[in-house]
Motif scaffolding. Structure first.
Motif, mmCIF file in Angstrom:
data_model
loop_
_atom_site.group_PDB
_atom_site.id
_atom_site.type_symbol
_atom_site.label_atom_id
_atom_site.label_comp_id
_atom_site.label_asym_id
_atom_site.label_seq_id
_atom_site.Cartn_x
_atom_site.Cartn_y
_atom_site.Cartn_z
ATOM 1 N N ILE A 15 0.842 -1.209 0.000
ATOM 2 C CA ILE A 15 0.000 0.000 0.000
ATOM 3 C C ILE A 15 0.872 1.252 0.000
ATOM 4 C CG2 ILE A 15 -1.599 1.367 1.413
ATOM 5 C CD1 ILE A 15 -2.954 -1.257 2.174
ATOM 6 N N ILE A 16 1.916 1.245 0.798
ATOM 7 C CA ILE A 16 2.818 2.402 0.853
ATOM 8 C C ILE A 16 3.464 2.636 -0.508
ATOM 9 C CG2 ILE A 16 4.996 3.239 1.841
ATOM 10 C CD1 ILE A 16 4.099 1.866 4.485
ATOM 11 N N ILE A 17 3.916 1.580 -1.159
ATOM 12 C CA ILE A 17 4.533 1.700 -2.489
ATOM 13 C C ILE A 17 3.512 2.199 -3.511
ATOM 14 C CG2 ILE A 17 5.541 0.380 -4.400
ATOM 15 C CD1 ILE A 17 6.935 -1.341 -2.238
ATOM 16 N N LEU A 22 1.508 6.771 -6.830
ATOM 17 C CA LEU A 22 0.443 7.724 -7.168
ATOM 18 C C LEU A 22 0.911 9.160 -6.940
ATOM 19 C CD1 LEU A 22 -2.813 6.072 -5.774
ATOM 20 C CD2 LEU A 22 -2.168 6.403 -8.153
ATOM 21 N N PHE A 23 1.549 9.402 -5.798
ATOM 22 C CA PHE A 23 2.054 10.747 -5.517
ATOM 23 C C PHE A 23 3.086 11.161 -6.548
ATOM 24 C CE2 PHE A 23 0.597 10.438 -0.967
ATOM 25 C CZ PHE A 23 -0.241 11.528 -1.034
ATOM 26 N N ALA A 24 3.947 10.236 -6.937
ATOM 27 C CA ALA A 24 4.980 10.549 -7.937
ATOM 28 C C ALA A 24 4.348 10.925 -9.275
ATOM 29 C CB ALA A 24 5.927 9.368 -8.098
ATOM 30 N N LEU A 25 3.184 10.340 -9.578
ATOM 31 C CA LEU A 25 2.474 10.639 -10.824
ATOM 32 C C LEU A 25 1.555 11.846 -10.692
ATOM 33 C CD1 LEU A 25 1.606 6.993 -11.934
ATOM 34 C CD2 LEU A 25 3.352 8.517 -12.909
ATOM 35 N N PHE A 27 -1.065 12.141 -8.458
ATOM 36 C CA PHE A 27 -2.402 11.828 -7.941
ATOM 37 C C PHE A 27 -2.338 11.683 -6.432
ATOM 38 C CE2 PHE A 27 -2.372 9.931 -12.225
ATOM 39 C CZ PHE A 27 -3.411 10.655 -12.786
ATOM 40 N N THR A 28 -3.272 12.332 -5.742
ATOM 41 C CA THR A 28 -3.310 12.189 -4.295
ATOM 42 C C THR A 28 -4.347 11.164 -3.865
ATOM 43 O OG1 THR A 28 -4.848 14.047 -4.141
ATOM 44 C CG2 THR A 28 -2.497 14.527 -3.849
ATOM 45 N N CYS A 29 -5.333 10.929 -4.696
ATOM 46 C CA CYS A 29 -6.392 9.970 -4.370
ATOM 47 C C CYS A 29 -6.875 9.340 -5.676
ATOM 48 C CB CYS A 29 -7.539 10.687 -3.668
ATOM 49 S SG CYS A 29 -8.974 9.630 -3.351
ATOM 50 N N PRO A 30 -6.790 8.033 -5.802
ATOM 51 C CA PRO A 30 -7.212 7.403 -7.059
ATOM 52 C C PRO A 30 -8.698 7.594 -7.344
ATOM 53 C CG PRO A 30 -6.603 5.730 -5.432
ATOM 54 C CD PRO A 30 -6.247 7.057 -4.858
ATOM 55 N N ILE A 31 -9.524 7.570 -6.326
ATOM 56 C CA ILE A 31 -10.970 7.750 -6.525
ATOM 57 C C ILE A 31 -11.261 9.170 -6.993
ATOM 58 C CG2 ILE A 31 -13.206 7.808 -5.335
ATOM 59 C CD1 ILE A 31 -12.090 5.519 -3.564
ATOM 60 N N LYS A 32 -10.626 10.130 -6.346
ATOM 61 C CA LYS A 32 -10.820 11.530 -6.731
ATOM 62 C C LYS A 32 -10.289 11.789 -8.139
ATOM 63 C CE LYS A 32 -9.639 16.094 -4.916
ATOM 64 N NZ LYS A 32 -8.899 16.754 -3.811
ATOM 65 N N ALA A 33 -9.186 11.161 -8.498
ATOM 66 C CA ALA A 33 -8.620 11.350 -9.834
ATOM 67 C C ALA A 33 -9.567 10.832 -10.909
ATOM 68 C CB ALA A 33 -7.271 10.638 -9.939
ATOM 69 N N VAL A 34 -10.167 9.689 -10.668
ATOM 70 C CA VAL A 34 -11.044 9.086 -11.670
ATOM 71 C C VAL A 34 -12.412 9.755 -11.723
ATOM 72 C CG1 VAL A 34 -12.250 6.954 -12.321
ATOM 73 C CG2 VAL A 34 -9.866 6.870 -11.590
#
Length: 133
Positions: A15-17, A22-25, A27-34
């Motif tokens: 999960i940490i990885i 996501l942060f490196a790309l 995105f802070t939240c995958p749900i919010k991004a989508v």
């Protein structure tokens, strides 16, 4: 017992990885991004990062329930010692708390952590891209 501990540790590291990627790309939240709509856990990572910087006041502002995952981890470690009724009531209480905090934060227009901005979503942008072509 050792296999379960190893599996839990592997899961936490995975999960940490995942979130680091996501942060490196960006995105802070995958749900919010989508979807463009914040999830009930939005702000949790920022809360823990603030806590690491010894800013508990800021951590609570990012997500007031940020201590709960740590409590859940402890409950998981000692799950055999906890009564079943306690576990069920605890789970229901946590779900209700997350739902209430989410509703209050979503209703607050000044909250810039929990937002509803579908036009900022990947889905909407993809839709606009296809329509404009």
């Amino acid at each position: 017992m050792k296999n379960k501990t190893r599996d839990l540790l592997f899961f936490v590291i995975a999960i940490i990885i995942f979130y680091a990627l996501l942060f490196a790309l960006g995105f802070t939240c995958p749900i919010k991004a989508v979807t463009g709509i914040s999830c009930p856990g939005c702000g949790m990572t920022r809360a823990y990062l603030s806590l690491l910087r010894i800013r508990p006041d800021l951590a609570f502002s990012y997500h007031p329930l940020f201590p709960l995952p740590a409590i859940f981890l402890l409950a998981y470690i000692f799950r055999r010692r906890l009564p079943e009724k306690f576990k069920k009531i605890g789970m229901i209480l946590v779900l209700v708390l997350f739902f209430l905090v989410y509703l209050v934060r979503m209703a607050d227009p000044s909250d810039d952590i929990v937002v509803c901005r579908p036009k900022d979503s990947i889905i909407y942008r993809a839709y606009e891209y296809v329509i404009k072509k």
